[in-house]
Design a protein around this motif. Structure first.
Motif, PDB file in Angstrom:
ATOM      1  N   LEU A 199       1.899   9.885  22.218  1.00 20.58           N
ATOM      2  CA  LEU A 199       3.040   9.405  22.645  1.00 20.58           C
ATOM      3  C   LEU A 199       3.399   7.814  22.848  1.00 20.58           C
ATOM      4  O   LEU A 199       4.204   7.487  22.360  1.00 20.58           O
ATOM      5  N   MET A 200       2.161   7.181  23.290  1.00 16.50           N
ATOM      6  CA  MET A 200       2.382   5.683  23.575  1.00 16.50           C
ATOM      7  C   MET A 200       1.631   4.728  22.258  1.00 16.50           C
ATOM      8  O   MET A 200       2.334   3.769  22.127  1.00 16.50           O
ATOM      9  N   ILE A 201       1.120   5.497  21.467  1.00 20.28           N
ATOM     10  CA  ILE A 201       0.481   4.759  20.415  1.00 20.28           C
ATOM     11  C   ILE A 201       1.224   5.190  18.956  1.00 20.28           C
ATOM     12  O   ILE A 201       1.388   4.338  18.305  1.00 20.28           O
ATOM     13  N   ARG A 202       1.143   6.519  18.756  1.00 20.51           N
ATOM     14  CA  ARG A 202       1.403   7.044  17.333  1.00 20.51           C
ATOM     15  C   ARG A 202       3.016   7.269  17.163  1.00 20.51           C
ATOM     16  O   ARG A 202       3.486   6.965  16.237  1.00 20.51           O
ATOM     17  N   TRP A 203       3.637   7.760  18.231  1.00 21.51           N
ATOM     18  CA  TRP A 203       4.872   7.943  18.372  1.00 21.51           C
ATOM     19  C   TRP A 203       5.614   6.834  18.236  1.00 21.51           C
ATOM     20  O   TRP A 203       5.763   5.961  19.155  1.00 21.51           O
ATOM     21  N   ASP A 204       6.674   6.855  17.179  1.00 22.27           N
ATOM     22  CA  ASP A 204       7.570   5.311  16.991  1.00 22.27           C
ATOM     23  C   ASP A 204       8.330   5.187  18.320  1.00 22.27           C
ATOM     24  O   ASP A 204       8.325   3.943  18.657  1.00 22.27           O
ATOM     25  N   VAL A 205       8.835   6.177  18.682  1.00 18.25           N
ATOM     26  CA  VAL A 205       9.832   5.807  19.952  1.00 18.25           C
ATOM     27  C   VAL A 205       8.843   5.475  21.064  1.00 18.25           C
ATOM     28  O   VAL A 205       9.438   4.592  21.760  1.00 18.25           O
ATOM     29  N   GLY A 206       7.894   6.298  21.368  1.00 16.18           N
ATOM     30  CA  GLY A 206       7.109   5.789  22.754  1.00 16.18           C
ATOM     31  C   GLY A 206       6.448   4.486  22.413  1.00 16.18           C
ATOM     32  O   GLY A 206       6.341   3.729  23.201  1.00 16.18           O
ATOM     33  N   ARG A 207       5.997   4.112  21.136  1.00 12.62           N
ATOM     34  CA  ARG A 207       5.269   2.889  20.903  1.00 12.62           C
ATOM     35  C   ARG A 207       6.516   1.829  21.211  1.00 12.62           C
ATOM     36  O   ARG A 207       6.185   0.866  21.678  1.00 12.62           O
ATOM     37  N   ASN A 208       7.895   2.223  20.856  1.00 11.23           N
ATOM     38  CA  ASN A 208       8.744   1.120  20.782  1.00 11.23           C
ATOM     39  C   ASN A 208       9.088   0.727  22.462  1.00 11.23           C
ATOM     40  O   ASN A 208       9.173  -0.313  22.777  1.00 11.23           O
ATOM     41  N   ILE A 209       9.028   1.939  23.111  1.00 12.51           N
ATOM     42  CA  ILE A 209       9.396   2.099  24.434  1.00 12.51           C
ATOM     43  C   ILE A 209       8.325   1.073  25.208  1.00 12.51           C
ATOM     44  O   ILE A 209       8.677   0.158  26.080  1.00 12.51           O
ATOM     45  N   PHE A 210       6.825   1.346  25.048  1.00 12.58           N
ATOM     46  CA  PHE A 210       6.060   0.592  25.629  1.00 12.58           C
ATOM     47  C   PHE A 210       5.762  -0.812  25.379  1.00 12.58           C
ATOM     48  O   PHE A 210       5.771  -1.649  25.942  1.00 12.58           O
ATOM     49  N   SER A 211       6.331  -1.021  23.839  1.00 12.26           N
ATOM     50  CA  SER A 211       6.187  -2.309  23.410  1.00 12.26           C
ATOM     51  C   SER A 211       7.637  -3.247  24.015  1.00 12.26           C
ATOM     52  O   SER A 211       7.270  -4.367  24.289  1.00 12.26           O
ATOM     53  N   CYS A 212       8.748  -2.512  24.146  1.00 14.50           N
ATOM     54  CA  CYS A 212       9.659  -3.087  25.093  1.00 14.50           C
ATOM     55  C   CYS A 212       9.345  -3.578  26.479  1.00 14.50           C
ATOM     56  O   CYS A 212       9.653  -4.646  26.979  1.00 14.50           O
ATOM     57  N   VAL A 213       8.697  -2.597  26.937  1.00 12.92           N
ATOM     58  CA  VAL A 213       8.171  -2.775  28.482  1.00 12.92           C
ATOM     59  C   VAL A 213       7.143  -3.894  28.526  1.00 12.92           C
ATOM     60  O   VAL A 213       7.054  -4.752  29.318  1.00 12.92           O
ATOM     61  N   GLY A 214       6.176  -4.004  27.669  1.00  7.00           N
ATOM     62  CA  GLY A 214       5.350  -5.081  27.536  1.00  7.00           C
ATOM     63  C   GLY A 214       6.107  -6.436  27.204  1.00  7.00           C
ATOM     64  O   GLY A 214       5.660  -7.319  28.029  1.00  7.00           O
ATOM     65  N   ASP A 215       6.845  -6.236  26.667  1.00  4.42           N
ATOM     66  CA  ASP A 215       7.649  -7.777  26.067  1.00  4.42           C
ATOM     67  C   ASP A 215       8.457  -8.227  27.490  1.00  4.42           C
ATOM     68  O   ASP A 215       8.541  -9.319  27.816  1.00  4.42           O
ATOM     69  N   LYS A 216       9.088  -7.208  28.156  1.00  5.74           N
ATOM     70  CA  LYS A 216       9.791  -7.458  29.446  1.00  5.74           C
ATOM     71  C   LYS A 216       8.906  -7.964  30.410  1.00  5.74           C
ATOM     72  O   LYS A 216       9.199  -8.969  31.042  1.00  5.74           O
ATOM     73  N   ILE A 217       7.440  -7.480  30.557  1.00  6.24           N
ATOM     74  CA  ILE A 217       6.617  -7.968  31.427  1.00  6.24           C
ATOM     75  C   ILE A 217       6.433  -9.313  31.152  1.00  6.24           C
ATOM     76  O   ILE A 217       6.137 -10.165  31.939  1.00  6.24           O
ATOM     77  N   ASP A 218       6.121  -9.447  29.904  1.00  7.69           N
ATOM     78  CA  ASP A 218       5.696 -10.795  29.431  1.00  7.69           C
ATOM     79  C   ASP A 218       6.783 -11.794  29.815  1.00  7.69           C
ATOM     80  O   ASP A 218       6.361 -13.146  30.306  1.00  7.69           O
ATOM     81  N   THR A 219       8.055 -11.544  29.635  1.00  6.74           N
ATOM     82  CA  THR A 219       8.900 -12.319  29.921  1.00  6.74           C
ATOM     83  C   THR A 219       9.227 -12.468  31.283  1.00  6.74           C
ATOM     84  O   THR A 219       9.185 -13.871  31.725  1.00  6.74           O
ATOM     85  N   PHE A 220       8.838 -11.651  32.093  1.00  3.66           N
ATOM     86  CA  PHE A 220       8.791 -11.782  33.621  1.00  3.66           C
ATOM     87  C   PHE A 220       7.857 -12.593  34.067  1.00  3.66           C
ATOM     88  O   PHE A 220       8.020 -13.591  35.152  1.00  3.66           O
ATOM     89  N   LEU A 221       6.381 -12.516  33.443  1.00  5.24           N
ATOM     90  CA  LEU A 221       5.511 -13.242  33.878  1.00  5.24           C
ATOM     91  C   LEU A 221       5.725 -14.915  33.516  1.00  5.24           C
ATOM     92  O   LEU A 221       5.199 -15.685  34.095  1.00  5.24           O
ATOM     93  N   ASN A 222       6.443 -14.943  32.373  1.00  5.92           N
ATOM     94  CA  ASN A 222       6.664 -16.471  31.716  1.00  5.92           C
ATOM     95  C   ASN A 222       7.519 -17.281  32.945  1.00  5.92           C
ATOM     96  O   ASN A 222       7.416 -18.348  32.785  1.00  5.92           O
ATOM     97  N   TYR A 223       8.334 -16.561  33.560  1.00  8.32           N
ATOM     98  CA  TYR A 223       9.024 -17.341  34.510  1.00  8.32           C
ATOM     99  C   TYR A 223       7.930 -17.900  35.545  1.00  8.32           C
ATOM    100  O   TYR A 223       8.288 -19.143  36.036  1.00  8.32           O
ATOM    101  N   ALA A 224       6.865 -17.356  35.829  1.00 12.63           N
ATOM    102  CA  ALA A 224       5.866 -17.949  36.845  1.00 12.63           C
ATOM    103  C   ALA A 224       5.286 -19.240  35.869  1.00 12.63           C
ATOM    104  O   ALA A 224       5.077 -20.355  36.723  1.00 12.63           O
ATOM    105  N   VAL A 225       5.229 -19.173  34.813  1.00  9.57           N
ATOM    106  CA  VAL A 225       4.992 -20.362  33.705  1.00  9.57           C
ATOM    107  C   VAL A 225       5.894 -21.373  34.261  1.00  9.57           C
ATOM    108  O   VAL A 225       5.347 -22.799  34.302  1.00  9.57           O
ATOM    109  N   ASN A 226       6.876 -21.243  34.186  1.00 12.99           N
ATOM    110  CA  ASN A 226       7.973 -22.406  34.309  1.00 12.99           C
ATOM    111  C   ASN A 226       8.133 -22.899  35.706  1.00 12.99           C
ATOM    112  O   ASN A 226       8.143 -23.919  35.998  1.00 12.99           O
ATOM    113  N   ALA A 227       7.852 -22.023  36.708  1.00 14.25           N
ATOM    114  CA  ALA A 227       7.672 -22.384  37.893  1.00 14.25           C
ATOM    115  C   ALA A 227       6.223 -23.493  38.010  1.00 14.25           C
ATOM    116  O   ALA A 227       6.140 -24.314  38.920  1.00 14.25           O
ATOM    117  N   SER A 228       5.331 -23.027  37.403  1.00 17.57           N
ATOM    118  CA  SER A 228       4.019 -23.792  37.499  1.00 17.57           C
ATOM    119  C   SER A 228       4.417 -25.078  36.910  1.00 17.57           C
ATOM    120  O   SER A 228       3.800 -25.962  37.438  1.00 17.57           O
TER     121      SER A 228
END
Length: 559
Positions: A199-228
């Motif tokens: 579901l998370m690696i091979r299925w296109d929809v699942g992979r896109n979902i977790f890729s999106c979640v990963g991007d959102k987490i990356d964006t969220f964590l980058n706010y800490a870089v700006n604060a730093s």
């Protein structure tokens, strides 16, 4: 029964499964903060008012956003799934599901289904000899047929099946009670791990979902870089990208946010429900299941805190499972550091999720249950955290993050310095026997890379890159995963080899973690220190093998 069984715990907070006060009962521990004041009679009304206002604001904004999207924009749901209105719609659906689950499904729908449908079907299924094993066997055959068809144009992709067979065989050989192995749990865990990977690696929809979640987490964590950058200056953080000021800054934000989720009981609910689901899926005891679910988000030293009142009542098999789960996964608070080295956020999240059922099934393969499990599902209650207020929870989260960051810096400096020292000694020994050229100097990475070549080959890594991935696994196993991810970021690997390497080193199984595990659990269960020292090395191997199995499945499913 003594008046207190834990810090700030009163006698009325200690009960057993049937509500009696028997001294031999397994306690339900609900810590009470110091100088706790009785809740105001208006507190519940205030909380309901705030929650209703927030929910009303969410609905109002969603209606407004829907009108604007239809009338004023030309975008589509597909094009905005991860960035705009489509993503907001997905969040809105999840919010409504959460509300419906809490107030309707959990109270009125799930209990009747469980009572009149699930339990009778399960009882009927148990009456048929070997029915469960036969059903799981059919699923395995279906998976094998799928793999054969899927890899018909590239038979090399089936190589990781060899690795899976080898690791399961190792677990079986290391098991001290082979006749007690719960094969239904083992097979269920392997099937669950494969389906999650599908579901998370091979299925296109699942992979896109977790890729999106990963991007959102990356964006969220980058706010800490700006604060730093605001605190330390843009030169150190943004331009030079110094690790201690750039990458590690996100840990403060993660710990800050997680503590807030704990304060409102959100994190406890997520973990407990995931644990109940894993117990239903695999048939493992509730404490092991909750701990394994917690390890998706928390580290090996934080997850046992959720089970603190029950740890002293656990069997050796349950203790082994808790340690294996801790070694087989990583903490959500440190993912930012791995991402800064170039690791994919989506694959890091996928690895943590896939390791949850795999750790449970593999720990039962290596150390089956032979004792009576005392802690049942009905004993487990959500634990309230000792925070006086939202601000108190947030501040303590930031303070705890400071200790984590200091520990990471200290470990990195000491371990990397040790590697340099070992490499210096090996290089000197090499020069004494004629290895004097720069490319032929003996180093720890070169030796480990050659030792682990067969291991990486069975995961599906191409032969010309096996030595590089073997170096990463070796460094992760004898040093730590931080150094391994750092070296992976410096290597030139093909996309598939990088994916397999990410899964194989995404775990806390290293010598330093052994000490952390023993000290953490030893503080929670002082009466079982001998059991911990006897089981920890076995759990360490189990954690390594779980990561390797996850890497094998990633190799199977990655074209």
């Amino acid at each position: 029964m003594s008046e207190k069984t834990g810090p700030h715990a009163s006698t009325e907070n200690i009960i057993n499964a049937n509500g009696s006060s028997d001294d031999l009962a397994v306690p339900v521990y609900v810590p009470t903060p110091k100088n706790a004041k009785p809740p105001s009679k208006y507190r519940k009304i205030i909380n309901w008012t705030i929650a209703s206002a927030v929910l009303a604001a969410i609905y109002a904004h969603f209606i407004w956003a829907t009108w604007y999207f239809i009338e004023k924009t030309e975008g589509t749901l597909d094009s905005t799934t991860c960035t705009g209105y489509g993503f907001w719609m997905i969040l809105f659906i999840f919010i409504n599901f959460g509300v419906a689950y809490k107030f309707v499904l959990k109270k009125y729908c799930i209990p009747p289904i469980e009572r009149y449908v699930w339990k009778p079907c399960a009882a009927l299924f148990k009456k048929v000899p070997y029915a469960t094993l036969g059903f799981l066997g059919l699923i395995l055959v279906a998976i094998l047929v799928f793999l054969i068809v899927d890899t018909s144009d590239d038979w090399w992709r089936l190589m990781p099946l060899t690795g899976l067979v080898i690791y399961v065989a190792f677990g079986f050989l290391l098991s001290p009670n082979k006749r007690q192995i719960p094969w239904t749990t083992v097979l269920s865990g392997l099937i669950a791990q494969f389906i999650l990977g599908l579901l998370m690696i091979r299925w296109d929809v699942g992979r896109n979902i977790f890729s999106c979640v990963g991007d959102k987490i990356d964006t969220f964590l980058n706010y800490a870089v700006n604060a730093s950058a605001f605190v330390y200056g843009e030169n150190l953080v943004l331009e030079q990208g110094i690790f201690a000021f750039n990458s590690l800054a996100a840990i403060y934000l993660m710990s800050f946010a997680i503590n807030i989720l704990y304060y409102y009981g959100i994190m406890q609910s997520i973990i407990l429900n995931l644990g109940i689901f894993l117990q239903w899926l695999l048939g493992t005891p509730i404490c092991e299941s909750v701990n394994s679910a917690a390890n998706i988000f928390l580290g090996m030293s934080e997850s046992p805190f959720l089970l603190k009142p029950y740890l002293d009542h656990m069997t050796d098999s349950e203790i082994h499972s808790i340690m294996t789960s801790g070694f087989a996964s990583v903490s959500g608070t440190v993912l930012a550091a791995y991402i800064s080295f170039g690791a994919s956020p989506a694959h890091l999240i996928t690895s943590c999720v896939m390791s949850a059922p795999a750790a449970l099934c593999y720990s039962k393969l290596m150390y089956p249950e032979v004792e009576e499990v005392l802690v049942k599902r009905e004993n487990v209650k959500k634990i309230k955290m000792e925070y006086e207020s939202l601000l108190d929870a947030a501040v303590k989260g930031a303070g705890e993050a400071a200790m984590i960051v200091l520990g990471i810096i200290a470990n990195l400096i000491s371990f990397i310095a040790t590697i340099y020292f070992i490499n210096g000694v090996l290089s000197w020994l090499g020069t004494l026997v004629g290895y004097t050229e720069e490319g032929e100097l003996w180093t720890l990475e070169i030796i480990l890379g050659k030792v682990f070549i067969p291991l990486t080959y069975t995961m599906g890594v191409q032969w010309d890159e096996c030595e590089k991935v073997g170096q990463l696994i070796g460094v992760k196993t004898i040093v730590n995963e931080f150094v391994a991810f750092q070296k992976m970021g410096e290597m030139d690997l093909s996309p598939k080899s990088k994916i397999i390497a990410t899964y194989s080193i995404c775990g806390f199984a290293n010598p330093g973690s052994v000490g952390i595990m023993l000290s953490t659990l030893g503080a929670f269960m002082p009466n079982k220190r001998e059991n911990l020292t006897r089981l920890v090395f076995r759990a360490f191997l189990g954690g390594c093998f779980v990561c390797f199995m996850t890497a094998c499945i990633a190799g199977l499913l990655t074209p």
